[in-house]
Motif scaffolding. Structure first.
Motif, PDB file in Angstrom:
ATOM      1  N   LEU A  89      11.782 -12.077  -9.597  1.00 36.62           N
ATOM      2  CA  LEU A  89      12.666 -13.221  -9.837  1.00 36.62           C
ATOM      3  C   LEU A  89      13.011 -13.938  -8.537  1.00 36.62           C
ATOM      4  CD1 LEU A  89      15.071 -11.811 -12.578  1.00 36.62           C
ATOM      5  CD2 LEU A  89      13.263 -13.519 -12.853  1.00 36.62           C
ATOM      6  N   LYS A  90      13.231 -13.187  -7.453  1.00 38.80           N
ATOM      7  CA  LYS A  90      13.513 -13.799  -6.148  1.00 38.80           C
ATOM      8  C   LYS A  90      12.321 -14.626  -5.681  1.00 38.80           C
ATOM      9  CE  LYS A  90      16.864 -10.556  -4.249  1.00 38.80           C
ATOM     10  NZ  LYS A  90      17.130  -9.538  -3.225  1.00 38.80           N
ATOM     11  N   ILE A  91      11.128 -14.078  -5.858  1.00 39.81           N
ATOM     12  CA  ILE A  91       9.915 -14.798  -5.460  1.00 39.81           C
ATOM     13  C   ILE A  91       9.770 -16.076  -6.280  1.00 39.81           C
ATOM     14  CG2 ILE A  91       7.394 -14.721  -5.542  1.00 39.81           C
ATOM     15  CD1 ILE A  91       7.633 -11.764  -4.643  1.00 39.81           C
ATOM     16  N   GLN A  92       9.995 -15.964  -7.590  1.00 38.75           N
ATOM     17  CA  GLN A  92       9.877 -17.155  -8.444  1.00 38.75           C
ATOM     18  C   GLN A  92      10.909 -18.215  -8.062  1.00 38.75           C
ATOM     19  OE1 GLN A  92      10.041 -15.333 -12.339  1.00 38.75           O
ATOM     20  NE2 GLN A  92       7.850 -14.875 -12.326  1.00 38.75           N
ATOM     21  N   ASP A  93      12.109 -17.783  -7.683  1.00 40.23           N
ATOM     22  CA  ASP A  93      13.137 -18.732  -7.226  1.00 40.23           C
ATOM     23  C   ASP A  93      12.691 -19.418  -5.934  1.00 40.23           C
ATOM     24  OD1 ASP A  93      14.752 -18.185  -9.388  1.00 40.23           O
ATOM     25  OD2 ASP A  93      16.084 -16.808  -8.288  1.00 40.23           O
ATOM     26  N   LYS A  94      12.089 -18.644  -5.026  1.00 41.00           N
ATOM     27  CA  LYS A  94      11.598 -19.234  -3.769  1.00 41.00           C
ATOM     28  C   LYS A  94      10.507 -20.256  -4.050  1.00 41.00           C
ATOM     29  CE  LYS A  94      12.424 -15.310  -0.672  1.00 41.00           C
ATOM     30  NZ  LYS A  94      11.758 -14.271   0.148  1.00 41.00           N
ATOM     31  N   ILE A  95       9.605 -19.922  -4.962  1.00 43.74           N
ATOM     32  CA  ILE A  95       8.519 -20.856  -5.315  1.00 43.74           C
ATOM     33  C   ILE A  95       9.099 -22.154  -5.879  1.00 43.74           C
ATOM     34  CG2 ILE A  95       6.565 -21.266  -6.876  1.00 43.74           C
ATOM     35  CD1 ILE A  95       5.840 -18.272  -6.465  1.00 43.74           C
ATOM     36  N   LYS A  96      10.076 -22.027  -6.771  1.00 38.81           N
ATOM     37  CA  LYS A  96      10.707 -23.228  -7.356  1.00 38.81           C
ATOM     38  C   LYS A  96      11.376 -24.060  -6.288  1.00 38.81           C
ATOM     39  CE  LYS A  96      11.567 -21.194 -11.880  1.00 38.81           C
ATOM     40  NZ  LYS A  96      12.570 -20.568 -12.748  1.00 38.81           N
ATOM     41  N   ALA A  97      12.045 -23.396  -5.346  1.00 32.66           N
ATOM     42  CA  ALA A  97      12.737 -24.115  -4.278  1.00 32.66           C
ATOM     43  C   ALA A  97      11.765 -24.845  -3.360  1.00 32.66           C
ATOM     44  CB  ALA A  97      13.593 -23.136  -3.464  1.00 32.66           C
ATOM     45  N   ILE A  98      10.595 -24.253  -3.127  1.00 28.15           N
ATOM     46  CA  ILE A  98       9.589 -24.859  -2.249  1.00 28.15           C
ATOM     47  C   ILE A  98       8.951 -26.066  -2.925  1.00 28.15           C
ATOM     48  CG2 ILE A  98       7.317 -24.522  -1.217  1.00 28.15           C
ATOM     49  CD1 ILE A  98       8.154 -21.639  -0.648  1.00 28.15           C
ATOM     50  N   LYS A  99       8.632 -25.900  -4.209  1.00 29.31           N
ATOM     51  CA  LYS A  99       7.953 -26.983  -4.938  1.00 29.31           C
ATOM     52  C   LYS A  99       8.916 -28.116  -5.143  1.00 29.31           C
ATOM     53  CE  LYS A  99       4.346 -24.525  -7.428  1.00 29.31           C
ATOM     54  NZ  LYS A  99       3.812 -24.186  -8.717  1.00 29.31           N
ATOM     55  N   ILE A 116       3.465  -6.919  -6.628  1.00 25.83           N
ATOM     56  CA  ILE A 116       4.596  -6.303  -7.325  1.00 25.83           C
ATOM     57  C   ILE A 116       4.225  -6.011  -8.777  1.00 25.83           C
ATOM     58  CG2 ILE A 116       6.956  -6.656  -8.154  1.00 25.83           C
ATOM     59  CD1 ILE A 116       7.426  -8.341  -5.586  1.00 25.83           C
ATOM     60  N   LEU A 117       3.573  -6.948  -9.439  1.00 27.91           N
ATOM     61  CA  LEU A 117       3.162  -6.734 -10.829  1.00 27.91           C
ATOM     62  C   LEU A 117       2.259  -5.510 -10.957  1.00 27.91           C
ATOM     63  CD1 LEU A 117       2.538 -10.404 -12.003  1.00 27.91           C
ATOM     64  CD2 LEU A 117       4.373  -8.864 -12.753  1.00 27.91           C
ATOM     65  N   HIS A 118       1.395  -5.309  -9.967  1.00 25.03           N
ATOM     66  CA  HIS A 118       0.506  -4.144 -10.019  1.00 25.03           C
ATOM     67  C   HIS A 118       1.287  -2.844  -9.790  1.00 25.03           C
ATOM     68  CE1 HIS A 118      -3.582  -2.789 -10.494  1.00 25.03           C
ATOM     69  NE2 HIS A 118      -3.373  -1.903  -9.533  1.00 25.03           N
ATOM     70  N   VAL A 119       2.264  -2.885  -8.919  1.00 24.29           N
ATOM     71  CA  VAL A 119       3.121  -1.711  -8.713  1.00 24.29           C
ATOM     72  C   VAL A 119       3.868  -1.385 -10.004  1.00 24.29           C
ATOM     73  CG1 VAL A 119       5.188  -0.883  -7.502  1.00 24.29           C
ATOM     74  CG2 VAL A 119       3.326  -1.943  -6.210  1.00 24.29           C
ATOM     75  N   ILE A 120       4.351  -2.407 -10.700  1.00 30.45           N
ATOM     76  CA  ILE A 120       5.035  -2.185 -11.983  1.00 30.45           C
ATOM     77  C   ILE A 120       4.098  -1.510 -12.968  1.00 30.45           C
ATOM     78  CG2 ILE A 120       5.999  -3.369 -14.011  1.00 30.45           C
ATOM     79  CD1 ILE A 120       7.294  -5.370 -12.055  1.00 30.45           C
ATOM     80  N   GLU A 133      13.152  -2.124 -12.714  1.00 34.64           N
ATOM     81  CA  GLU A 133      14.177  -3.164 -12.620  1.00 34.64           C
ATOM     82  C   GLU A 133      14.253  -3.752 -11.210  1.00 34.64           C
ATOM     83  OE1 GLU A 133      15.743  -4.733 -15.109  1.00 34.64           O
ATOM     84  OE2 GLU A 133      14.401  -3.464 -16.288  1.00 34.64           O
ATOM     85  N   VAL A 134      14.157  -2.895 -10.196  1.00 30.05           N
ATOM     86  CA  VAL A 134      14.168  -3.363  -8.812  1.00 30.05           C
ATOM     87  C   VAL A 134      12.982  -4.301  -8.564  1.00 30.05           C
ATOM     88  CG1 VAL A 134      13.836  -2.621  -6.407  1.00 30.05           C
ATOM     89  CG2 VAL A 134      15.445  -1.394  -7.879  1.00 30.05           C
ATOM     90  N   GLN A 135      11.806  -3.911  -9.060  1.00 25.79           N
ATOM     91  CA  GLN A 135      10.611  -4.738  -8.865  1.00 25.79           C
ATOM     92  C   GLN A 135      10.722  -6.062  -9.626  1.00 25.79           C
ATOM     93  OE1 GLN A 135       8.337  -3.947  -6.585  1.00 25.79           O
ATOM     94  NE2 GLN A 135       9.435  -2.054  -6.201  1.00 25.79           N
ATOM     95  N   TYR A 161       0.852  -1.195   0.000  1.00 30.35           N
ATOM     96  CA  TYR A 161       0.000   0.000   0.000  1.00 30.35           C
ATOM     97  C   TYR A 161       0.885   1.241   0.000  1.00 30.35           C
ATOM     98  CZ  TYR A 161      -3.251   3.610   1.498  1.00 30.35           C
ATOM     99  OH  TYR A 161      -3.990   4.764   1.575  1.00 30.35           O
ATOM    100  N   GLN A 162       1.878   1.270   0.864  1.00 30.90           N
ATOM    101  CA  GLN A 162       2.760   2.439   0.935  1.00 30.90           C
ATOM    102  C   GLN A 162       3.530   2.640  -0.366  1.00 30.90           C
ATOM    103  OE1 GLN A 162       5.050   1.624   4.486  1.00 30.90           O
ATOM    104  NE2 GLN A 162       3.437   2.395   5.829  1.00 30.90           N
ATOM    105  N   ILE A 163       4.004   1.553  -0.964  1.00 30.34           N
ATOM    106  CA  ILE A 163       4.704   1.655  -2.253  1.00 30.34           C
ATOM    107  C   ILE A 163       3.762   2.187  -3.321  1.00 30.34           C
ATOM    108  CG2 ILE A 163       5.801   0.329  -4.104  1.00 30.34           C
ATOM    109  CD1 ILE A 163       6.878  -1.556  -1.865  1.00 30.34           C
TER     110      ILE A 163
END
Length: 198
Positions: free
Chosen positions: A188-198, A156-160, A181-183, A79-81
Motif C-alpha cells: 500500500l505504501k508503494i502504491q501511494d508513492k506511485i500515485k503521488a509520483i504520477k 513483495i508479492l512473491h514473498v507473500i 499483513e506487514v507485506q 533475497y534475505q527475506i
C-alpha cells in the motif's frame, strides 16, 4: 545438505550472461554478472557506449552507479527475506523448489527491469528527452522511479506467495498472518508513492 548449496547450480542453469534488447533502432547489450551484483558498471558502460555510439560523462556514470547500488540493496534485502521464509519450510524438497522458483522469479524481474526501465532511462538521458507512454510524455526520471517501485512491489508479492505456502503447511502459526499483513502494508505504501509520483 542445505538448499542454499544449490544457488550456484540454479544461477548457472537459468540465468543468461549477455542480454540484448532492441530499442529505438538500437540493439543494446548488457553483461549480467551474477545474482547479487547484477552487472559490473565498467562493463555495462563499455557495452552501451559501443552500442549507442556515444561517450558517457563521469557525472552520468555516477548516476548509473547510484541506481545500481540501490538495485543491489533491493535485491539483497528481498533475497534475505525470501531465504528466511523458505528456511521455515520443513521439507527439503519444498525448500529447494521454492528457492529455485524464488531465484528464477527475482532474476527475471530484475532482468526485465533492466531491459524495460533501466536501459530506457539511460537511453533517454543520453538523448536528453522524456519518454512517450500511451501517447503521453513522461519525465524519464519519473518513469524510472515508478518502474523501480513496481519492481519492489513484485518482490513483495512473491514473498507473500511464499508466506502463504508456509501458512498452509503450518496453519497453527499465527506469525505468518502477521507477516502477510506487514507485506500488504508495504504494498500500500508503494502504491501511494506511485500515485503521488504520477
Amino acid at each position: 545438505m542445505n538448499f542454499l548449496d544449490f544457488h550456484h547450480d540454479i544461477v548457472n542453469k537459468f540465468m543468461q550472461k549477455n542480454i540484448k534488447i532492441n530499442y529505438n533502432k538500437f540493439q543494446m547489450r548488457w553483461p549480467y554478472e551474477d545474482y547479487f551484483n547484477i552487472f559490473n558498471l565498467p562493463n555495462l558502460v563499455t557495452y552501451l557506449e559501443k552500442d549507442l555510439n556515444c561517450k558517457f560523462g563521469n557525472v552520468f556514470i555516477d548516476e548509473i552507479e547510484v541506481k545500481l547500488v540501490d538495485l543491489r540493496a533491493l535485491n539483497q534485502n528481498y533475497y534475505q527475506i525470501g531465504v528466511k521464509m523458505i528456511n521455515e519450510m520443513t521439507l527439503f524438497d519444498d525448500q529447494l523448489n521454492y528457492y529455485k522458483d524464488f531465484l528464477i522469479y527475482t532474476y527475471s524481474q530484475i532482468k526485465n527491469f533492466i531491459n524495460l526501465t533501466f536501459l530506457k532511462w539511460i537511453f533517454h538521458n543520453i538523448n536528453h528527452e522524456n519518454i512517450i507512454i500511451s501517447g503521453r510524455e513522461v519525465d524519464i526520471d519519473v518513469y524510472y522511479e515508478v518502474g523501480r517501485l513496481k519492481l519492489e512491489n513484485n518482490y513483495i508479492l512473491h514473498v507473500i506467495k511464499i508466506i502463504k505456502k508456509l501458512q498452509k503447511i503450518q496453519p497453527e502459526e499465527a506469525e505468518f498472518g502477521n507477516l502477510i499483513e506487514v507485506q500488504k502494508k508495504a504494498i500500500l505504501k508503494i502504491q501511494d508513492k506511485i500515485k503521488a509520483i504520477k
